[in-house]
Design an enzyme around this catalytic site. Structure first.
Site, PDB file in Angstrom:
ATOM      1  N   ALA A 523      -1.365 -13.570  -5.489  1.00  0.00           N
ATOM      2  CA  ALA A 523      -1.756 -13.053  -6.806  1.00  0.00           C
ATOM      3  C   ALA A 523      -1.166 -13.938  -7.900  1.00  0.00           C
ATOM      4  O   ALA A 523      -1.845 -14.287  -8.873  1.00  0.00           O
ATOM      5  CB  ALA A 523      -1.291 -11.608  -6.961  1.00  0.00           C
ATOM      6  N   ASN A 616      -3.998  -4.616 -10.470  1.00  0.00           N
ATOM      7  CA  ASN A 616      -4.915  -3.531 -10.110  1.00  0.00           C
ATOM      8  C   ASN A 616      -4.044  -2.406  -9.585  1.00  0.00           C
ATOM      9  O   ASN A 616      -3.389  -2.549  -8.545  1.00  0.00           O
ATOM     10  CB  ASN A 616      -5.905  -4.028  -9.045  1.00  0.00           C
ATOM     11  CG  ASN A 616      -6.864  -2.937  -8.585  1.00  0.00           C
ATOM     12  OD1 ASN A 616      -6.468  -1.803  -8.326  1.00  0.00           O
ATOM     13  ND2 ASN A 616      -8.129  -3.294  -8.462  1.00  0.00           N
ATOM     14  N   LYS A 618      -4.630   0.313  -8.150  1.00  0.00           N
ATOM     15  CA  LYS A 618      -4.964   0.877  -6.837  1.00  0.00           C
ATOM     16  C   LYS A 618      -4.514  -0.046  -5.700  1.00  0.00           C
ATOM     17  O   LYS A 618      -3.842   0.387  -4.767  1.00  0.00           O
ATOM     18  CB  LYS A 618      -6.475   1.118  -6.747  1.00  0.00           C
ATOM     19  CG  LYS A 618      -6.905   1.786  -5.463  1.00  0.00           C
ATOM     20  CD  LYS A 618      -8.404   2.039  -5.431  1.00  0.00           C
ATOM     21  CE  LYS A 618      -8.757   3.289  -6.218  1.00  0.00           C
ATOM     22  NZ  LYS A 618     -10.193   3.634  -6.081  1.00  0.00           N
ATOM     23  N   THR A 619      -4.862  -1.337  -5.797  1.00  0.00           N
ATOM     24  CA  THR A 619      -4.483  -2.232  -4.697  1.00  0.00           C
ATOM     25  C   THR A 619      -2.970  -2.462  -4.687  1.00  0.00           C
ATOM     26  O   THR A 619      -2.369  -2.587  -3.621  1.00  0.00           O
ATOM     27  CB  THR A 619      -5.230  -3.572  -4.768  1.00  0.00           C
ATOM     28  OG1 THR A 619      -5.009  -4.167  -6.045  1.00  0.00           O
ATOM     29  CG2 THR A 619      -6.721  -3.387  -4.540  1.00  0.00           C
ATOM     30  N   GLN A 623      -0.438  -1.715  -1.655  1.00  0.00           N
ATOM     31  CA  GLN A 623       0.504  -2.697  -1.122  1.00  0.00           C
ATOM     32  C   GLN A 623       1.881  -2.068  -0.914  1.00  0.00           C
ATOM     33  O   GLN A 623       2.510  -2.255   0.118  1.00  0.00           O
ATOM     34  CB  GLN A 623       0.643  -3.876  -2.093  1.00  0.00           C
ATOM     35  CG  GLN A 623      -0.545  -4.779  -2.144  1.00  0.00           C
ATOM     36  CD  GLN A 623      -0.547  -5.708  -0.962  1.00  0.00           C
ATOM     37  OE1 GLN A 623      -0.774  -5.294   0.161  1.00  0.00           O
ATOM     38  NE2 GLN A 623      -0.270  -6.961  -1.194  1.00  0.00           N
ATOM     39  N   GLU A 690       5.205  -7.981  -0.431  1.00  0.00           N
ATOM     40  CA  GLU A 690       6.245  -7.799   0.579  1.00  0.00           C
ATOM     41  C   GLU A 690       7.400  -6.928   0.126  1.00  0.00           C
ATOM     42  O   GLU A 690       8.104  -6.343   0.950  1.00  0.00           O
ATOM     43  CB  GLU A 690       6.743  -9.172   1.055  1.00  0.00           C
ATOM     44  CG  GLU A 690       5.638  -9.868   1.819  1.00  0.00           C
ATOM     45  CD  GLU A 690       5.941 -11.297   2.190  1.00  0.00           C
ATOM     46  OE1 GLU A 690       6.548 -11.493   3.235  1.00  0.00           O
ATOM     47  OE2 GLU A 690       5.553 -12.207   1.435  1.00  0.00           O
TER      48      GLU A 690
HETATM   49 MO1  MOS Z   1       4.410 -13.025   4.760  1.00  0.00          MO
HETATM   50  S1  MOS Z   1       5.740 -12.480   6.226  1.00  0.00           S
HETATM   51  O1  MOS Z   1       5.177 -14.450   4.162  1.00  0.00           O
HETATM   52  O2  MOS Z   1       2.955 -13.350   5.566  1.00  0.00           O
END
Ligand code: MOS
Length: 723
Positions: A523, A616, A618-619, A623, A690
């Site tokens: 992103a 966004n 929603k996304t 996540q 992440e």
């Molecule tokens: Mo993420 S573990 O860098 O795909």
């Protein structure tokens, strides 16, 4: 329709439905194994049934008598690839191990076996059934050796190198021994996390087709350009002669960050049989040949004054790797930057055992590292008799302790405040085992979340079509995060059109190059490039004479009817060196524990994250929820088990490898702090891919302690550990 090209942003931030949602739910989205090529042959892997040794001979005579068999590749007859040097084939001995960033594939260039389940051959047939029938009658003769499988008794070594993600092997700030000497309260414990495997819904699939010396790979991947570069190097051909296509990837979580062995083996086989070859790994083959999270043993020592001020943080992490390459779980990154201790020391070690090479797995490092650090902080809070949020605020890092850089933005205080308020943290009694709901013990736990905000170079083409629609093209990947959707939103706002006037195309190496969809960079990086390309296109049209209020369609009609196009390359600016860039968050967990049966239930988790601009709602919420669910799995369920005698992966399927199902997941209440970051990149995005898993396992473990008085330092938290 008239289009106001000067109107303010309207789409970015909105919870727009996924633009590819309909394709996915109707099955119209095409995944790697589904491309309808003509005359496709089918391949299955032969994998080793020993964990260490050599393949003496693969007996193929019976298999060759199965109808439809086209080729059987073995270490004896496979082609030697020009781009695979001796040091990159898994030849034994320390000199031959790959550097941390260099994957060492097992592609039949020698007869070595490094783990149970390693690819040692490939059967190609006209149908999958024929290939499987031949596989049944393959006999392998091994020269077996005793594998090294127990990480706790195998030698601990300094790693040969540490992947850039993990920083230096040893980091020292101040004098930790002096800091511990000056401490009035100390905690000193070892925390462990198990082997895990990624298990995306779509397994790793490759469809390989040659035309002369040009190769096309339809591939389930997070990184089309990394697969292209690796495979081109191995075959000794120009990268332009390898085309990798991935329009949809059914999850990767790090396991699809680059090429493994199966891409090359499929390409080898396609060349040998002169037909396209499809190789679909089985679920079992996702355990070993495509990476996983290594086990970590983390020793954390904290020293503090009575007022909670940290005097020292020491955090050592040992993780296992394979005997092929040194992969270090970068579990220490957050410890160098999260708290303002004058004395910090971190150090990595590695243990080489006979398992498949580990790799990136969702928040590699920060997920395991925050389990240890944030559990230890909770233990320190109890040792001090101090509220866990107060302890963290007492050590709030106003600049990055690792390098003294200012933060590009940091809203962690707001995360604690908003999360605590939404969760009802104020209702918590500090003492363990003091809150109940009927017979259930109730526990509240907290942990900090953090993940680096990285931006990498990326390119994009933006094109206006004669009908006024825009096509934005970038060679990125849709791995389920919403890339098609958010890129359309960014471009729509920059062009001043609704998002349904924009089509975003991705997933081919013939498109402008962008980074792999790893490290939560997409992103931020590709988004910045899309933003700049769309802006440049608008500027170009304006400079060509677009009148205020005029639609793109009418302008193109009166100016020649041809598409108008720009391509730009976006590079991260000098701010990258001047600021430390991180997302932050706080994770609040409520657990219920049955006092007799030790069942742990998680009725609710409340998160508050600051991730820069939310593209966004929603996304981004999805996540974070997805990351939290992974964290629930990490805390309570996930563990890859290896037979201690033969190294076989024991629970290599989704029945026995436990991941959370709906019944394991309660309410996940996601909040974002409104955060404006003027430094991080052109669009103020820090990435939300992440960070969602980070802190979750510690938050749950801390809640389990609060509920039960039992501190579990060894994941996953199973019933027998708290009975
Ligand atoms: Mo993420 S573990 O860098 O795909």
């Amino acid at each position: 329709m008239s289009i106001d090209t000067t109107r303010r942003a309207e789409s970015v931030g909105e919870p727009l439905d996924r633009v590819d949602g309909r394709l996915k739910v109707t099955g119209a989205a095409t995944y790697a194994a589904e491309y309808p090529l003509h005359d496709v042959a089918h391949a299955v892997l032969i994998t080793s049934s020993i964990a260490k040794g050599r393949v003496r001979r693969i007996e193929t005579a019976a298999a060759e008598r199965v109808p439809g068999i086209l080729a059987i590749l073995t270490p004896q007859n496979a082609p030697r690839l020009p781009g695979v040097q001796a040091g990159n084939t898994g030849a034994r001995g320390p000199a031959a191990r790959g550097a941390a960033s260099m994957r060492v594939p097992t592609i039949l260039q020698n007869d070595e076996v490094h783990y149970n389940g390693q690819p040692i051959g490939l059967i190609v047939a006209d149908t999958l059934d024929h290939a499987l029938a031949a596989h049944d009658v393959i006999r392998v003769d091994y020269a077996a050796e005793h594998p090294v499988l127990d990480m706790d008794t195998a030698p601990r070594n300094p790693p040969e190198s540490v992947h850039p993600l993990g920083g230096a092997r040893t980091f020292r700030l101040g004098d930790v021994d002096a800091g511990l000497g000056a401490a009035e309260v100390k905690v000193d414990h070892t925390y462990t996390t198990p082997l895990e495997n990624h298990n995306p819904m779509e397994v790793h699939n490759t469809l390989a087709a040659w035309e002369g010396d040009r190769l096309t790979l339809y591939e389930s991947t997070q990184g089309i350009f990394s697969v292209r570069n690796t495979v081109a190097r191995q075959f000794g051909i120009a990268p332009e002669n390898v085309r990798v296509i991935a329009h949809f990837t059914g999850g990767g979580f790090g396991s699809k960050g680059g090429a493994w062995s199966h891409e090359t083996l499929a390409a080898m086989a396609a060349k040998r049989v002169g037909r396209p070859v499809k190789l679909m790994l089985t679920r079992r083959q996702m355990f070993g040949p495509t990476g996983g999270r290594p086990r970590t043993v983390q020793h954390v020592t904290l020293g503090a004054k009575r007022d909670g001020t940290l005097t020292a943080i020491r955090h050592y992490s040992t993780s296992n790797t394979s005997t092929l390459e040194d992969w270090i779980e970068p579990a220490l990154s957050q410890t160098r930057m999260l708290y303002a201790s004058p004395n910090i020391e971190t150090q990595y070690d590695v243990v080489r055992i006979n398992v498949g090479s580990p790799t990136f797995m969702r928040a590699p490092g920060e997920s395991t590292g925050t389990f240890a650090l944030e559990s230890a902080m909770d233990e320190l809070a109890y040792a001090l008799g101090m509220d866990p949020i107060q302890l963290r605020l007492a050590n709030y890092a106003e600049v990055d302790p690792e390098n003294n850089h200012p933060w590009s933005s940091k809203s962690l205080r707001e995360c604690y405040r908003v999360g605590a308020e939404k969760f009802g943290w104020g209702r918590r009694n500090m003492a363990p085992r003091t809150m109940r709901d009927g017979r259930w013990l109730v526990g509240y736990g907290l942990a900090t979340a953090t993940y680096p905000a990285r931006t990498a170079p990326a390119s994009t083409t933006a094109r206006l079509l004669p009908d006024g629609r825009a096509v934005i093209v970038a060679g990125t990947q849709e791995i389920g995060c919403g890339t098609y959707t958010v890129m359309s939103q960014i471009a729509a706002d920059a062009l001043g059109v609704p998002p349904d006037r924009v089509t975003f195309e991705l997933g081919e190496t013939t498109m402008p190059e962008t980074p792999a969809s790893t490290g939560s960079v997409t992103a931020a990086s590709t988004g910045s490039a899309v933003y700049q390309a769309a802006n440049a296109l608008k500027q170009k049209v304006v400079s060509m004479g677009l009148r205020p209020g005029e639609s793109y369609e009418s302008f193109i009609k009166r100016s020649g009817g041809q598409p108008i196009e720009v391509t730009i390359s976006a590079r991260p600016g000098p701010e990258q060196q001047q600021y430390s860039m991180h997302s932050f968050g706080a994770v609040f967990t409520e657990v219920r524990v049955d006092p007799d049966l030790a069942l742990v239930r998680i009725p609710r988790i409340v998160t508050a994250h600051a991730v820069g601009k939310v593209l966004n709602l929603k996304t981004a919420t999805s996540q974070i929820q997805g990351g939290v669910i992974w964290g629930i799995g990490m805390a309570l369920l996930e563990e890859t088990q290896i037979d201690p005698n033969n190294g076989r992966y024991l629970n290599a399927d989704l029945a026995e490898y436990k991941v959370p199902v709906n019944a394991d997941v309660g309410t996940i209440d996601v909040h974002f702090i409104d955060e404006h970051d003027p430094h991080v990149n052109a669009i103020g995005v820090k990435g939300a891919g992440e960070i969602g898993i980070t802190g979750v396992a510690a938050s749950i473990a801390n809640a389990v302690y609060h509920a039960t008085g039992k501190r579990v330092r060894d994941l996953p938290i199973r019933i027998e550990k708290i009975l």
